[in-house]
Design an enzyme around this catalytic site. Structure first.
Site, PDB file in Angstrom:
ATOM      1  N   GLU A  11       0.816  -1.219   0.000  1.00 23.91           N
ATOM      2  CA  GLU A  11       0.000   0.000   0.000  1.00 23.91           C
ATOM      3  C   GLU A  11       0.852   1.272   0.000  1.00 23.91           C
ATOM      4  OE1 GLU A  11      -3.975  -1.420   2.396  1.00 23.91           O
ATOM      5  OE2 GLU A  11      -2.143  -1.136   3.550  1.00 23.91           O
ATOM      6  N   ASP A 196     -11.787  -6.699  -2.066  1.00 26.87           N
ATOM      7  CA  ASP A 196     -12.567  -7.935  -1.874  1.00 26.87           C
ATOM      8  C   ASP A 196     -13.999  -7.625  -1.453  1.00 26.87           C
ATOM      9  OD1 ASP A 196     -10.724  -7.468   0.733  1.00 26.87           O
ATOM     10  OD2 ASP A 196     -12.713  -8.147   1.327  1.00 26.87           O
TER      11      ASP A 196
HETATM   12  N1  SAH Z   1      -1.415 -11.248   7.555  1.00 25.25           N
HETATM   13  C1  SAH Z   1      -1.924 -10.360   6.503  1.00 25.25           C
HETATM   14  C2  SAH Z   1      -3.117  -9.629   7.031  1.00 25.25           C
HETATM   15  C3  SAH Z   1      -3.811  -8.712   6.034  1.00 25.25           C
HETATM   16  S1  SAH Z   1      -5.253  -8.100   6.771  1.00 25.25           S
HETATM   17  C4  SAH Z   1      -0.790  -9.421   6.099  1.00 25.25           C
HETATM   18  O1  SAH Z   1       0.057  -9.130   6.953  1.00 25.25           O
HETATM   19  O2  SAH Z   1      -0.733  -8.981   4.932  1.00 25.25           O
HETATM   20  C5  SAH Z   1      -6.031  -7.210   5.481  1.00 25.25           C
HETATM   21  C6  SAH Z   1      -5.630  -5.766   5.282  1.00 25.25           C
HETATM   22  O3  SAH Z   1      -6.399  -5.236   4.214  1.00 25.25           O
HETATM   23  C7  SAH Z   1      -5.877  -4.856   6.474  1.00 25.25           C
HETATM   24  O4  SAH Z   1      -4.857  -3.882   6.549  1.00 25.25           O
HETATM   25  C8  SAH Z   1      -7.241  -4.210   6.178  1.00 25.25           C
HETATM   26  O5  SAH Z   1      -7.252  -2.833   6.466  1.00 25.25           O
HETATM   27  C9  SAH Z   1      -7.488  -4.439   4.687  1.00 25.25           C
HETATM   28  N2  SAH Z   1      -8.695  -5.208   4.326  1.00 25.25           N
HETATM   29  C10 SAH Z   1      -8.996  -5.555   3.055  1.00 25.25           C
HETATM   30  N3  SAH Z   1     -10.130  -6.286   3.008  1.00 25.25           N
HETATM   31  C11 SAH Z   1     -10.586  -6.392   4.277  1.00 25.25           C
HETATM   32  C12 SAH Z   1     -11.713  -7.048   4.863  1.00 25.25           C
HETATM   33  N4  SAH Z   1     -12.570  -7.757   4.119  1.00 25.25           N
HETATM   34  N5  SAH Z   1     -11.883  -6.952   6.201  1.00 25.25           N
HETATM   35  C13 SAH Z   1     -11.000  -6.261   6.949  1.00 25.25           C
HETATM   36  N6  SAH Z   1      -9.901  -5.643   6.447  1.00 25.25           N
HETATM   37  C14 SAH Z   1      -9.685  -5.697   5.127  1.00 25.25           C
END
Ligand code: SAH
Length: 228
Positions: A11, A196
């Site tokens: 990001e 998503d």
């Molecule tokens: N272990 C993974 C976790 C990613 S969490 C890693 O370290 O890459 C997902 C990230 O995308 C978070 O920062 C959140 O802000 C965002 N995100 C995208 N889709 C999401 C959803 N459906 N629910 C919650 N957060 C989401």
């Protein structure tokens, strides 16, 4: 000084790659990059995933770099039928969807102490982000963005957050950054591109669309920096 915070490397990497005269400083394990884009002073950080890292990062950024404004960029799950993957969600306000003292009679999401549920984003920042999303060939909506310490991936949870908070997108950092900005009197905005559907197949979408969504969020913030 414009502060920019993303949770993940993907990001922040595009914006980092266009920064000039970059200096770094590490605070609480978070690297802050300061430099210039379009001749404007920028501080950029990858906060890490979730509300605690996001709050630590925003507070450290405010105290050490004194930004006029902080914009949280990145990806999010959609909560509406009208926003699809790669589209843009801009927060008018943010809420903590997992903050719940309702058994005591409080509304869902109430931030006790400051006694609000929705933390309003700066109106000029919202307007400018919206304008800066226009040149992209995707849909853009402004509304409530909901944050919580969980990856939303069931239709039930998705519908709860949408109905309870009238939210258009969910993620894991925006409300914390907004909360910290609010108590420090710093202007803020949240800009997310949809990665998503926040439902049962969201983990599949997410892997495929994160790079595209992160790129779209970069395109908007780049325009924003130029115009700010
Ligand atoms: N272990 C993974 C976790 C990613 S969490 C890693 O370290 O890459 C997902 C990230 O995308 C978070 O920062 C959140 O802000 C965002 N995100 C995208 N889709 C999401 C959803 N459906 N629910 C919650 N957060 C989401």
């Amino acid at each position: 000084m414009i502060g920019i915070i993303g949770a993940m490397q993907i990001e922040i990497e595009h914006i980092k790659s266009v920064m000039e005269y970059v200096k770094t400083k590490e605070i609480s394990g978070i690297i802050f990059y300061t430099g210039k884009i379009y001749g404007k002073d920028i501080t950029l950080a990858k906060c890490g995933i979730g509300k605690v890292f996001a709050a630590v990062c925003a507070e450290a950024m405010i105290l050490n770099f004194k930004p006029d404004v902080i914009v949280n960029i990145g990806v999010a799950g959609t909560l509406t039928d009208s926003l699809n993957t790669a589209d843009i969600a801009i927060a008018k306000s943010v809420v903590h969807h997992d903050l719940d003292t309702s058994p005591l009679g409080d509304p869902f999401g109430l931030i006790s102490g400051i006694n609000i549920v929705n933390i309003e984003c700066d109106k000029n920042v919202v307007r400018l982000l919206e304008k800066c999303a226009k040149p992209l060939d995707v849909k853009c909506e402004c509304g409530v963005i909901a944050s919580g310490d969980q990856f939303v991936c069931t239709s039930e949870k998705k519908s709860y957050i949408r109905k309870t908070f009238n939210a258009i997108a969910c993620e894991m950092e925006g409300a914390s950054i907004g909360h910290v900005c609010f108590i420090n009197g710093v202007k803020f905005g949240v800009l997310r591109a949809i990665s998503d559907g926040a439902d049962e197949k969201s983990h599949m979408d997410y892997q495929e669309f994160v790079p595209i969504a992160a790129k779209n969020s970069f395109k908007v913030i780049k325009n924003f920096i130029e115009e700010y």
